[in-house]
Design a protein around this motif. Structure first.
Motif, short mmCIF file in Angstrom:
data_model
loop_
_atom_site.label_atom_id
_atom_site.label_comp_id
_atom_site.label_asym_id
_atom_site.label_seq_id
_atom_site.Cartn_x
_atom_site.Cartn_y
_atom_site.Cartn_z
N ASN A 1 0.85 -1.19 0.00
CA ASN A 1 0.00 0.00 0.00
C ASN A 1 0.88 1.24 0.00
O ASN A 1 1.58 1.51 0.98
CB ASN A 1 -0.92 0.01 1.23
CG ASN A 1 -1.90 1.16 1.22
OD1 ASN A 1 -2.23 1.68 0.17
ND2 ASN A 1 -2.34 1.57 2.39
N SER A 2 0.86 1.98 -1.11
CA SER A 2 1.65 3.21 -1.22
C SER A 2 0.74 4.42 -1.15
O SER A 2 -0.39 4.40 -1.66
CB SER A 2 2.41 3.22 -2.55
OG SER A 2 3.06 4.46 -2.75
N PHE A 3 1.22 5.50 -0.53
CA PHE A 3 0.43 6.72 -0.47
C PHE A 3 0.57 7.56 -1.73
O PHE A 3 -0.19 8.50 -1.95
CB PHE A 3 0.87 7.59 0.73
CG PHE A 3 0.57 6.98 2.07
CD1 PHE A 3 -0.34 5.94 2.21
CD2 PHE A 3 1.20 7.46 3.21
CE1 PHE A 3 -0.62 5.38 3.45
CE2 PHE A 3 0.92 6.91 4.46
CZ PHE A 3 0.01 5.88 4.57
N THR A 4 1.56 7.25 -2.54
CA THR A 4 1.82 8.03 -3.74
C THR A 4 1.85 7.11 -4.96
O THR A 4 2.13 5.91 -4.83
CB THR A 4 3.18 8.76 -3.64
OG1 THR A 4 4.21 7.80 -3.40
CG2 THR A 4 3.16 9.78 -2.51
N PHE B 1 0.07 -13.92 1.00
CA PHE B 1 -0.74 -13.20 1.97
C PHE B 1 0.07 -12.26 2.86
O PHE B 1 -0.27 -12.02 4.02
CB PHE B 1 -1.54 -14.17 2.85
CG PHE B 1 -2.60 -14.93 2.10
CD1 PHE B 1 -3.85 -14.37 1.87
CD2 PHE B 1 -2.33 -16.20 1.60
CE1 PHE B 1 -4.81 -15.07 1.16
CE2 PHE B 1 -3.29 -16.91 0.89
CZ PHE B 1 -4.54 -16.34 0.67
N CYS B 2 1.15 -11.69 2.32
CA CYS B 2 1.92 -10.70 3.08
C CYS B 2 1.30 -9.32 2.91
O CYS B 2 0.64 -9.02 1.91
CB CYS B 2 3.37 -10.69 2.62
SG CYS B 2 4.26 -12.19 3.04
N GLN B 3 1.54 -8.46 3.89
CA GLN B 3 0.94 -7.13 3.91
C GLN B 3 2.03 -6.11 4.20
O GLN B 3 2.62 -6.14 5.27
CB GLN B 3 -0.13 -7.07 5.00
CG GLN B 3 -1.06 -8.28 5.05
CD GLN B 3 -0.87 -9.07 6.36
OE1 GLN B 3 -1.05 -8.51 7.43
NE2 GLN B 3 -0.50 -10.33 6.27
N ASP C 1 2.12 -14.65 5.27
CA ASP C 1 1.30 -13.94 6.24
C ASP C 1 2.14 -13.04 7.15
O ASP C 1 1.97 -13.00 8.37
CB ASP C 1 0.49 -14.95 7.08
CG ASP C 1 -0.60 -14.28 7.91
OD1 ASP C 1 -1.06 -13.19 7.52
OD2 ASP C 1 -1.01 -14.86 8.94
N VAL C 2 3.06 -12.31 6.54
CA VAL C 2 3.94 -11.38 7.27
C VAL C 2 3.39 -9.96 7.10
O VAL C 2 3.03 -9.55 5.99
CB VAL C 2 5.38 -11.45 6.73
CG1 VAL C 2 6.24 -10.34 7.32
CG2 VAL C 2 5.98 -12.81 7.02
N TRP C 3 3.33 -9.22 8.19
CA TRP C 3 2.86 -7.84 8.16
C TRP C 3 4.02 -6.91 8.52
O TRP C 3 4.59 -7.01 9.60
CB TRP C 3 1.71 -7.65 9.14
CG TRP C 3 1.23 -6.24 9.30
CD1 TRP C 3 1.30 -5.23 8.39
CD2 TRP C 3 0.58 -5.68 10.45
NE1 TRP C 3 0.76 -4.07 8.89
CE2 TRP C 3 0.30 -4.33 10.15
CE3 TRP C 3 0.20 -6.20 11.69
CZ2 TRP C 3 -0.33 -3.48 11.07
CZ3 TRP C 3 -0.42 -5.37 12.61
CH2 TRP C 3 -0.69 -4.01 12.29
N CYS C 4 4.38 -6.03 7.58
CA CYS C 4 5.42 -5.02 7.82
C CYS C 4 4.76 -3.66 7.92
O CYS C 4 4.05 -3.21 7.00
CB CYS C 4 6.44 -5.02 6.69
SG CYS C 4 7.50 -6.48 6.65
N GLY C 5 4.97 -2.98 9.04
CA GLY C 5 4.36 -1.68 9.27
C GLY C 5 5.05 -0.55 8.53
O GLY C 5 6.07 -0.73 7.85
#
Length: 225
Positions: free
Chosen positions: A46-49, A75-77, A127-131
């Motif tokens: 998910n990019s803001f730009t 399924f990584c985020q 299923d890894v989530w990177c903030g």
């Protein structure tokens, strides 16, 4: 109950209630075709730009034919700013100077390939989530189910289902007990057929109250009958 499930081949899998499609949230394997990258289904960024070069956005130092690879599971985020700093970002460190003289001559560009290769590949589990603004440094392996805190700089391998934060990133806690982690890895829901995952979304999404994973185990048992 079968839940709506996004198309694995969709470029932009998220739409808002008003019908607006989130153009900057993408399934990475639908927007990246890179010989040094392997990316599993349903892993998104998910990019803001706006982004023209997604491979360059997530792993700017990884060039085609580099001595290292980036592997990302299913399924990584990945939130805005997640960055994979792969081994080719390194400078030569065996000599007197770290200045990369060889990169300015196409004929000697690969002079450091052997040294770079020693750092190894970057491997991200399922299923890894990177903030927000997480950075994954060269040669790191991140296990299944890991949560990487916002702004973390991950410099060493992370075990399955750990929560890490800080710079350098440290384990804050383990998400589950060892026996539950072992069971979750055996169940490996991310490898189930899409229809089966859709049918069991409540079990995959629910809290493990007291370590109870009976719903997931039942899903496995029912599929073998």
């Amino acid at each position: 109950m079968k839940h709506p499930f996004p198309d694995a081949h969709a470029r932009n899998p998220v739409s808002l209630p008003d019908g607006q499609v989130l153009q900057n949230l993408v399934y990475l394997n639908q927007v990246i075709d890179h010989p040094n990258m392997t990316i599993g289904d349903f892993s998104y960024y998910n990019s803001f730009t706006p982004v023209e070069d997604w491979a360059g956005r997530i792993a700017p130092y990884l060039y085609a034919g580099a001595p290292e690879k980036l592997t990302i599971g299913k399924f990584c985020q990945f939130a805005q700013g997640t960055l994979f700093i792969t081994s080719s970002a390194n400078h030569p460190m065996r000599g007197v100077s770290t200045y990369p003289f060889a990169i300015f001559n196409p004929e000697s560009l690969g002079a450091y390939a052997d040294e770079i290769a020693e750092t190894g590949d970057t491997v991200i589990g399922h299923d890894v989530w990177c903030g927000h603004d997480a950075k994954i440094m060269p040669g790191v392996t991140i296990g299944n189910g890991v949560i990487v805190g916002a702004g973390a700089v991950v410099t060493r391998d992370v075990p399955d289902y750990a929560v890490v934060a800080g710079n350098p990133a440290r384990i804050v806690r383990m998400r589950f007990a060892d026996d539950i982690i072992a069971a979750l890895n055996r169940i490996a829901w991310w490898h189930w057929p899409v229809g089966k995952i859709a049918e069991h979304v409540p079990a995959v999404s629910s809290a493990l109250e007291g370590g109870d994973i009976s719903a997931l185990r039942s899903a496995v048992e029912n599929s073998t009958k």
